[in-house]
Write a protein that holds these residues in place. Structure first.
Motif, PDB file in Angstrom:
ATOM      1  N   GLY A  15       0.799  -1.210   0.000  1.00  3.24           N
ATOM      2  CA  GLY A  15       0.000   0.000   0.000  1.00  3.24           C
ATOM      3  C   GLY A  15       0.835   1.264   0.000  1.00  3.24           C
ATOM      4  O   GLY A  15       1.892   1.325   0.630  1.00  3.24           O
ATOM      5  N   CYS A  16       0.353   2.279  -0.701  1.00  8.03           N
ATOM      6  CA  CYS A  16       0.983   3.605  -0.709  1.00  8.03           C
ATOM      7  C   CYS A  16       0.950   4.169   0.713  1.00  8.03           C
ATOM      8  O   CYS A  16      -0.052   4.052   1.409  1.00  8.03           O
ATOM      9  CB  CYS A  16       0.220   4.517  -1.664  1.00  8.03           C
ATOM     10  N   ALA A  17       2.040   4.786   1.123  1.00 12.06           N
ATOM     11  CA  ALA A  17       2.126   5.362   2.466  1.00 12.06           C
ATOM     12  C   ALA A  17       1.171   6.530   2.647  1.00 12.06           C
ATOM     13  O   ALA A  17       0.759   6.836   3.760  1.00 12.06           O
ATOM     14  CB  ALA A  17       3.551   5.808   2.760  1.00 12.06           C
ATOM     15  N   GLY A  20      -2.812   4.547   0.570  1.00 14.37           N
ATOM     16  CA  GLY A  20      -3.143   3.146   0.769  1.00 14.37           C
ATOM     17  C   GLY A  20      -3.358   2.348  -0.510  1.00 14.37           C
ATOM     18  O   GLY A  20      -3.562   1.145  -0.450  1.00 14.37           O
ATOM     19  N   ALA A  21      -3.325   3.005  -1.676  1.00 16.57           N
ATOM     20  CA  ALA A  21      -3.538   2.298  -2.944  1.00 16.57           C
ATOM     21  C   ALA A  21      -2.423   1.280  -3.189  1.00 16.57           C
ATOM     22  O   ALA A  21      -1.269   1.516  -2.834  1.00 16.57           O
ATOM     23  CB  ALA A  21      -3.594   3.297  -4.100  1.00 16.57           C
ATOM     24  N   ALA A  46      -2.075   6.621  -8.022  1.00 21.80           N
ATOM     25  CA  ALA A  46      -3.377   7.062  -7.519  1.00 21.80           C
ATOM     26  C   ALA A  46      -3.341   8.481  -6.951  1.00 21.80           C
ATOM     27  O   ALA A  46      -4.195   9.300  -7.256  1.00 21.80           O
ATOM     28  CB  ALA A  46      -3.883   6.091  -6.465  1.00 21.80           C
ATOM     29  N   CYS A  47      -2.332   8.792  -6.122  1.00 20.87           N
ATOM     30  CA  CYS A  47      -2.293  10.117  -5.482  1.00 20.87           C
ATOM     31  C   CYS A  47      -1.093  10.958  -5.900  1.00 20.87           C
ATOM     32  O   CYS A  47      -0.997  12.123  -5.536  1.00 20.87           O
ATOM     33  CB  CYS A  47      -2.337   9.977  -3.963  1.00 20.87           C
ATOM     34  N   ARG A  70      -2.456   1.892   6.280  1.00 25.60           N
ATOM     35  CA  ARG A  70      -3.392   2.132   5.192  1.00 25.60           C
ATOM     36  C   ARG A  70      -3.466   3.613   4.833  1.00 25.60           C
ATOM     37  O   ARG A  70      -3.545   3.967   3.676  1.00 25.60           O
ATOM     38  CB  ARG A  70      -4.765   1.622   5.600  1.00 25.60           C
ATOM     39  N   TYR A  71      -3.466   4.493   5.825  1.00 25.57           N
ATOM     40  CA  TYR A  71      -3.562   5.913   5.560  1.00 25.57           C
ATOM     41  C   TYR A  71      -2.399   6.684   6.161  1.00 25.57           C
ATOM     42  O   TYR A  71      -2.581   7.734   6.748  1.00 25.57           O
ATOM     43  CB  TYR A  71      -4.882   6.481   6.097  1.00 25.57           C
TER      44      TYR A  71
END
Length: 121
Positions: A15-17, A20-21, A46-47, A70-71
């Motif tokens: 997951g992206c830090a 979360g993607a 994604a972000c 996750r977030y």
């Protein structure tokens, strides 16, 4: 630890830090590696964020993992609190703009409990 060419494939799906993607292998780059330690760059489609990670081989488990939540900086309590609220709307932005127009303090004071409040007129 596996070679630089294989590590991104093993890390694919982490997951992206920031958001979360799940990350694709082609968005993961090994910057440096020595023995059981690797420095890795994660680029999120994604972000748009880029983050750096440290991967350490675990002899008991051959799968590399990251410690990203996750977030990012939010914990489980924050996720529950934020899930209960609705999305930020135009009225929310207008109220915050009005508050900040009268706020006479710094960011630290605004974020810390008991910091200075709006200036008196």
């Amino acid at each position: 630890m596996d070679g630089q060419e294989r590590l991104p494939e093993l890390l694919a799906g982490v997951g992206c830090a920031a958001c979360g993607a799940a990350l694709d292998a082609d968005r993961i780059a090994v910057l440096a590696q020595r023995d059981d330690l690797a420095f890795v760059e994660f680029r999120c489609d994604a972000c748009g964020s880029t983050s750096l990670g440290l991967v350490v081989a675990d002899e008991a488990d051959a799968r590399p993992r990251t410690d990203t939540a996750r977030y990012g900086e939010f914990g489980p309590e924050d996720e529950l609190r934020l899930a209960a609220g609705g999305p930020i709307g135009d009225d929310d932005v207008a109220r915050m703009r009005a508050f900040l127009a009268t706020y006479d303090g710094d960011l630290r004071g605004l974020l810390n409990e008991g910091g200075p409040g709006p200036r008196s007129a």
